[in-house]
Design a protein around this motif. Sequence first.
Motif, PDB file in Angstrom:
ATOM      1  N   GLU A 243      -3.558   1.807  -9.049  1.00 29.79           N
ATOM      2  CA  GLU A 243      -4.680   2.289  -8.259  1.00 29.79           C
ATOM      3  C   GLU A 243      -5.928   1.441  -8.532  1.00 29.79           C
ATOM      4  N   LYS A 244      -6.134   1.195  -9.836  1.00 31.29           N
ATOM      5  CA  LYS A 244      -7.314   0.437 -10.259  1.00 31.29           C
ATOM      6  C   LYS A 244      -7.248  -1.010  -9.742  1.00 31.29           C
ATOM      7  N   GLN A 245      -6.062  -1.640  -9.914  1.00 31.42           N
ATOM      8  CA  GLN A 245      -5.908  -3.030  -9.485  1.00 31.42           C
ATOM      9  C   GLN A 245      -6.138  -3.171  -7.978  1.00 31.42           C
ATOM     10  N   MET A 246      -5.577  -2.236  -7.200  1.00 28.31           N
ATOM     11  CA  MET A 246      -5.719  -2.319  -5.749  1.00 28.31           C
ATOM     12  C   MET A 246      -7.153  -2.112  -5.341  1.00 28.31           C
ATOM     13  N   ASN A 247      -7.799  -1.163  -6.031  1.00 32.70           N
ATOM     14  CA  ASN A 247      -9.200  -0.894  -5.777  1.00 32.70           C
ATOM     15  C   ASN A 247     -10.034  -2.169  -5.932  1.00 32.70           C
ATOM     16  N   ASP A 248      -9.833  -2.819  -7.096  1.00 29.92           N
ATOM     17  CA  ASP A 248     -10.599  -4.039  -7.369  1.00 29.92           C
ATOM     18  C   ASP A 248     -10.292  -5.119  -6.339  1.00 29.92           C
ATOM     19  N   LEU A 249      -8.979  -5.276  -6.075  1.00 33.26           N
ATOM     20  CA  LEU A 249      -8.560  -6.349  -5.178  1.00 33.26           C
ATOM     21  C   LEU A 249      -9.128  -6.148  -3.777  1.00 33.26           C
ATOM     22  N   ARG A 251     -11.706  -4.283  -2.804  1.00 29.76           N
ATOM     23  CA  ARG A 251     -13.172  -4.418  -2.772  1.00 29.76           C
ATOM     24  C   ARG A 251     -13.563  -5.882  -2.658  1.00 29.76           C
ATOM     25  N   GLN A 252     -12.832  -6.709  -3.401  1.00 23.66           N
ATOM     26  CA  GLN A 252     -13.110  -8.132  -3.393  1.00 23.66           C
ATOM     27  C   GLN A 252     -12.760  -8.717  -2.032  1.00 23.66           C
ATOM     28  N   ARG A 253     -11.569  -8.364  -1.534  1.00 27.67           N
ATOM     29  CA  ARG A 253     -11.116  -8.923  -0.254  1.00 27.67           C
ATOM     30  C   ARG A 253     -11.987  -8.452   0.904  1.00 27.67           C
ATOM     31  N   HIS A 254     -12.458  -7.217   0.838  1.00 27.37           N
ATOM     32  CA  HIS A 254     -13.279  -6.686   1.938  1.00 27.37           C
ATOM     33  C   HIS A 254     -14.755  -6.963   1.735  1.00 27.37           C
ATOM     34  N   ARG A 255     -15.048  -7.746   0.664  1.00 29.40           N
ATOM     35  CA  ARG A 255     -16.435  -8.146   0.352  1.00 29.40           C
ATOM     36  C   ARG A 255     -17.364  -6.936   0.289  1.00 29.40           C
ATOM     37  N   ILE A 256     -17.027  -5.995  -0.564  1.00 26.06           N
ATOM     38  CA  ILE A 256     -17.866  -4.811  -0.719  1.00 26.06           C
ATOM     39  C   ILE A 256     -18.772  -5.021  -1.923  1.00 26.06           C
ATOM     40  N   GLY A 257     -20.041  -4.890  -1.705  1.00 26.97           N
ATOM     41  CA  GLY A 257     -21.028  -5.147  -2.753  1.00 26.97           C
ATOM     42  C   GLY A 257     -21.028  -4.061  -3.813  1.00 26.97           C
ATOM     43  N   GLN A 258     -21.741  -4.351  -4.923  1.00 26.72           N
ATOM     44  CA  GLN A 258     -21.780  -3.444  -6.079  1.00 26.72           C
ATOM     45  C   GLN A 258     -22.092  -1.998  -5.709  1.00 26.72           C
ATOM     46  N   LYS A 259     -23.101  -1.820  -4.856  1.00 28.14           N
ATOM     47  CA  LYS A 259     -23.551  -0.452  -4.612  1.00 28.14           C
ATOM     48  C   LYS A 259     -22.949   0.158  -3.354  1.00 28.14           C
ATOM     49  N   GLN A 260     -22.113  -0.595  -2.665  1.00 31.93           N
ATOM     50  CA  GLN A 260     -21.543  -0.077  -1.429  1.00 31.93           C
ATOM     51  C   GLN A 260     -20.298   0.765  -1.683  1.00 31.93           C
TER      52      GLN A 260
END
Lengths: 409, 227
Positions: A243-249, A251-260
């Motif tokens: 769950e954690k790995q997919m979340n990180d991946l 967020r990175q792929r969808h270019r989601i910023g820190q606070k978004q």
Amino acid sequence: MINIPSTFRISFRALKVNKMRSALTMLGIIIGVAAVITMLAVGTGASRKISEQISSIGSNLLIILPGATTSGGVRMVVGAQPTLTISDADAIKKECNAVSDVAPVLNGVAQVVYGHQNWSTGITGTTPSMLIVRDWPLASGRSFADRDVRSATKVCLLGQTVVDGLFGDIDPIGQIIRIKKIPFIVIGVLAKKGQSPQGHDQDDNIYVPVTTAQKKLFGTPFPGMVRIIMVKAKSTEALAPAEKQMNDLLRQRHRIGQKQENDFNVRNLTQMMQVAEQSARVMTLLLGSIASISLLVGGIGIMNIMLVSVTERTREIGIRMSVGAKTWDIRLQFIIEAVTLSLIGGIAGIVLGVSGSKALGILAGWPTIVSPLAVFLSFGFSGLVGVFFGFYPAYKASLFNPIDALRHE
Amino acid sequence: MAIIEAQEITKVYSLGDIDVNALTGVSLAIEKGEFVGIMGPSGSGKSTFMNILGCLDKPTSGKYLLENIDISDLNRDKLAAIRNKKIGFVFQGFNLLPRMSALENVELPMLYDGISAKERKENALEALKKVGLEDRGYHHPNQLSGGQQQRVAIARALVNNAPIIFADEPTGNLDTKTSVEIMKILVDLNTQSNITVILVTHEDNIAAYSRRIIKFLDGSVISDEIR
């Protein structure tokens, strides 16, 4: 020491003298035992059904849904915005080491025609790993291959309900069906899966390569878009890391910023179902303990009747004492009488409970399972009730003064 | 050697504030094989004395030796064992268990003596034979006449080979002819089997069967004569 088998015979005879009274006394135990068995059967049936559903959705399953996005300050409902793509799925498969298989899904509903039969059913575009993710074997034929996904071939796998609806007795493998008027070759039939936890018929579905669904059946607002991604973690322990790995991946792929906020949503279905299973178990316990209260009340009924019986038979007790009955001879006689009452009631209760559970299963359509353990436990419990509630009257009888008892009219 | 020896036995019943002296120091001895009649008007203490001798009750003070065993300080279960082995009771009201056959009634004392079912049946049949009821074993008490019921009770008193039989008004519920039959059985048991019989009665013609008559009045013995 008194002779147990002959005491049983004597108690049996004593109980036969007051048939109506004995039957009414037993009724409490009969209802108690029947209630315990039926309640446990309902509870066990419910939790069994839930665990069947858990295994039917597939083990260690995570589902990624497109998330709630905020557009212009207005929050949209979860899944309203399509954000997931096939390449997201491929990236998860490649980069998340806690994940064993990934299946992207693009689904819709369409009219399907074979000969002069037609059927409206769910169409799911996916990849071959779907069958692994969902733990879903084929009943016959073959699955489609990665090659079919790459070239968007028009092949399909049918669920059992679709086969029954369209083909009847004909072997569907190799036949051609039309989905939205486009011809597809049936290459395989899936094994029967049954209802989903939400009550959908999972067998009322057709599986096609995801690319075929995107390009030929449903179309997509942007290339490669899928509705959801199903992910199988390597093990139950790997669910959280996955769950954690997919979340990180993502967020990175969808270019989601820190606070978004995330524009996707990971759901752990197994966990949700386990919670449901847990609560079903708690409910079983609760039902069982409420039912045991009625067994206890039945026991009090036995005690009441035994007290009356002891008073009525004071003279008999005196006679027995005068010929040499000791304290425990008298006690055992009345305890055994109470136990005989409760055990006969117990057996009748088992018969009533088992048939009641079956009737409930048929009439109300509830899944009821009578476990041998429940039967054994309630029978043993009814015996214990007899001993427990028979003791006080027996104790009272054993303390009679022989002379007074003999003179009692 | 006396089979029964009572020394200064008293019995006091407390009825609230009032103490009733049922027995005021009774001493007597009964030899093995005697046939003793105990007489006296009601309230004379004869029943209380019988209950004590029969180990159904304990004296307030004094000493009671049965076959040289001091009964006064035995507990309930030890007394029950003595009643089982040493004493047979024959009551005025027969005191049979109504739901059991004659045979089962006779088996009852052996049931509390841990004797096997087979042996119980054999012994019970033999005891019924002694009182002439071997063909009535499977009848229930309500299918038997009063005299037959009393004979079943005598068989029950005999079955554990008790050396003493206490008969409390055994003919009180019977007609004259049947009374004679019952008394004859008791006399035969006394003379042929050397069983000590202690008979409580208030009828002179019944007391006449005994060789020694003890008369009670107001809680003490007023006469004790051998005839």
